[in-house]
Design an enzyme around this catalytic site. Structure first.
Site, short mmCIF file in Angstrom:
data_model
loop_
_atom_site.label_atom_id
_atom_site.label_comp_id
_atom_site.label_asym_id
_atom_site.label_seq_id
_atom_site.Cartn_x
_atom_site.Cartn_y
_atom_site.Cartn_z
N THR A 198 41.47 43.76 23.23
CA THR A 198 41.86 45.11 22.83
C THR A 198 40.66 46.04 22.89
O THR A 198 39.54 45.65 22.58
CB THR A 198 42.40 45.06 21.39
OG1 THR A 198 43.60 44.29 21.38
CG2 THR A 198 42.71 46.46 20.87
N ARG A 226 57.41 41.18 21.00
CA ARG A 226 56.40 41.17 19.94
C ARG A 226 55.49 42.40 20.01
O ARG A 226 55.07 42.83 21.07
CB ARG A 226 55.56 39.90 20.03
CG ARG A 226 54.43 39.80 19.01
CD ARG A 226 53.09 40.26 19.53
NE ARG A 226 52.01 40.06 18.56
CZ ARG A 226 50.77 40.49 18.72
NH1 ARG A 226 50.45 41.15 19.82
NH2 ARG A 226 49.84 40.28 17.79
N ASP A 229 49.17 44.81 15.92
CA ASP A 229 48.67 45.85 15.03
C ASP A 229 48.22 47.11 15.76
O ASP A 229 48.19 48.19 15.16
CB ASP A 229 47.50 45.32 14.21
CG ASP A 229 46.30 44.95 15.08
OD1 ASP A 229 46.48 44.12 15.99
OD2 ASP A 229 45.20 45.47 14.85
N THR A 248 40.61 44.95 16.28
CA THR A 248 41.01 43.98 17.29
C THR A 248 41.05 42.61 16.64
O THR A 248 40.18 42.27 15.84
CB THR A 248 40.02 43.96 18.48
OG1 THR A 248 40.40 42.93 19.40
CG2 THR A 248 38.59 43.72 18.03
N GLY A 249 42.09 41.83 16.92
CA GLY A 249 42.15 40.52 16.29
C GLY A 249 43.57 39.99 16.17
O GLY A 249 44.45 40.35 16.95
N THR A 250 43.78 39.17 15.17
CA THR A 250 45.08 38.54 14.92
C THR A 250 46.02 39.59 14.35
O THR A 250 46.05 39.85 13.15
CB THR A 250 44.93 37.36 13.94
OG1 THR A 250 43.86 36.52 14.36
CG2 THR A 250 46.22 36.55 13.90
N GLY A 251 46.81 40.21 15.22
CA GLY A 251 47.57 41.39 14.86
C GLY A 251 48.49 41.25 13.66
O GLY A 251 48.58 42.14 12.82
#
Length: 353
Positions: A198, A226, A229, A248-251
Site C-alpha cells: 500500500t 473484500r 482499511d 499500511t498493514g493487516t487491514g
C-alpha cells in the site's frame, strides 16, 4: 465553561491548527511495510525503490515549495507511486482470487474534514484522483465497484484497460497463494507474500493545512469483494487540523481499532488522559510540544495494539509542528520525508533512521 478555560481551549486549538512559521511545509510518504530485508534485496532493486520514493517526494515537494496545497501535494506524490510496479497500488496491484485487480483509495483534508474514498475500482488509472473527485464533486464519501469507475468516467478521469495494472510478479504471487490454498494448508496472504505494498502520503502546506491519502490493491487472493482499511476513513486514512495519518498493514485489524483516527485523537490510546483545562495558560507552549510528541507515542501504541490482535504493519504521520514520522513493527517499510528546511529522508530497512 469558565472564561479562563474557554480562552485556554481556544488558544490551544489555534496553536494546534497553525504551523510553526508561515512558509513551513512538510511531506511524508510510504510504499508499504513487511518482510523487507537487505539479504533479500538486490542492489539494483534497492536503488530502484529508493529512486521511486525520491521521485514521489520530489513531486509532492515541488507543489508545496511553490505554495501549492497539501491536497495537490498528496495526490502528486501518490500518482507517482500508483504508476510504479514496485508498489501494490495502481499498476502493480496484487490480484484477487478471481485474477482481477481491485483498487482502493481514500483522501482527507484536515481543515474541513472533507473526505473521499473508492473501493473496488478496476479501470481508473489513478484511484487517488478518483477518491479526490468523490470528495470534491459528489455528495458521498465512499463509492465502490462499477459505480466508482462510472463516476470516474463522468468526471473525465483517465480510464485504462484492466490489463494496464498487470505485472508478472503479482500474478505469480497469486499462483503461489492458490497453490497453498488448494493443498488445504494453513496459509494466508502474509505467508505467501509478506509485504503490504500500500502507498500513502501526508502533507502540510504553507497555510498549515494537513492532508492524508492512501492507495492500494489490497491483499493477494482476496475474495468476495473484500475491502481493507485503505478506503476506510479513520482506519487507513485520517486528517484533522493537527494531525494526518496513512496506514499500511493487516487491514481488518486496522479497521477494528480505527487506527488512523485514534492516533490523531490525542489521548485516545492513553488510559488516563490529562484534562486540557487543568493546564495553566502560560504552559501552552510546553503543551504543544507534548501534543506533537504524543502523536508519535500514539502511533507506537497503535502498532503495538495491532500486533496484540495478531496483525502487523505501519503508519506515517504529521502533527501540528509539521514534523514527519513513522512507526512500524515489520523488518522494513518503504518510506521517505521532506521538509521546507531542506531535510530529506529515503529509507527501506528497519535499522535506518
Amino acid at each position: 465553561m469558565p472564561k479562563a478555560a474557554s480562552t485556554l481551549a481556544a488558544c490551544i486549538a489555534m496553536a494546534l491548527a497553525t504551523p510553526a512559521q508561515a512558509e513551513d511545509w512538510s511531506l511524508v510518504i510510504h510504499g508499504g511495510a513487511g518482510t523487507i530485508q537487505r539479504d533479500a534485496m538486490t542492489p539494483e532493486k534497492d536503488a530502484e525503490i529508493r529512486a521511486a520514493l525520491d521521485a514521489a517526494l520530489e513531486a509532492g515537494s515541488a507543489v508545496l515549495r511553490e505554495g501549492g496545497s497539501s491536497l495537490d501535494a498528496v495526490t502528486a506524490a501518490i500518482n507517482i507511486l500508483e504508476d510504479d510496479p514496485n508498489f501494490n497500488a495502481g499498476r502493480g496491484a496484487v490480484f484477487t482470487w478471481d485474477e482481477t485487480n481491485s483498487l482502493d483509495a481514500s483522501i482527507m483534508r484536515g481543515d474541513t474534514l472533507a473526505a473521499g474514498a473508492v473501493a473496488g475500482a478496476s479501470t481508473t488509472r489513478h484511484p487517488i484522483d478518483l477518491a479526490r473527485k468523490v470528495m470534491e464533486e459528489s455528495p458521498h464519501v465512499l463509492l465502490s465497484g462499477e459505480g466508482a469507475d462510472q463516476f470516474a468516467r463522468e468526471q473525465g478521469l483517465e480510464q485504462v484497460d484492466p490489463s494496464f495494472f498487470f505485472t508478472q510478479e503479482r500474478y505469480d504471487a497469486l499462483v503461489r497463494f492458490k497453490a497453498h490454498a488448494m493443498q488445504e494448508q494453513q496459509t494466508s496472504q502474509i505467508d505467501v507474500d509478506y509485504k503490504f505494498g500500500t502507498v500513502g502520503a501526508v502533507a502540510m502546506d504553507q497555510s498549515g493545512v494537513i492532508t492524508a491519502g492512501t492507495s492500494t490493491g489490497g491483499m493477494t487472493g482476496k475474495r468476495w469483494g473484500r475491502i481493507g482499511d485503505s478506503p476506510i476513513i479513520g482506519a487507513g486514512t485520517y486528517a484533522n487540523a493537527s494531525c494526518g495519518v496513512s496506514a499500511t498493514g493487516t487491514g481488518e485489524i486496522f479497521i477494528r481499532l480505527a487506527v488512523a483516527y485514534r492516533i490523531c485523537a490525542g489521548s485516545a490510546w492513553a488510559e488516563t488522559p490529562e484534562p486540557v483545562a487543568s493546564v495553566r495558560e502560560e504552559a501552552i507552549a510546553a503543551l504543544m510540544g507534548e501534543v506533537n510528541n504524543q502523536t508519535k507515542t500514539n502511533a507506537d501504541l497503535a502498532i503495538n495494539a495491532v500486533g496484540e490482535l495478531g496483525g502487523s504493519g505501519g503508519v506515517i504521520f504529521l502533527s501540528s509542528d509539521g514534523a514527519p514520522g513513522w512507526s512500524f513493527d515489520t523488518p522494513g517499510m518503504y518510506r521517505g520525508s521532506a521538509t521546507s528546511d531542506g531535510e530529506k529522508v529515503v529509507a527501506i530497512y528497519g535499522d535506518e533512521e
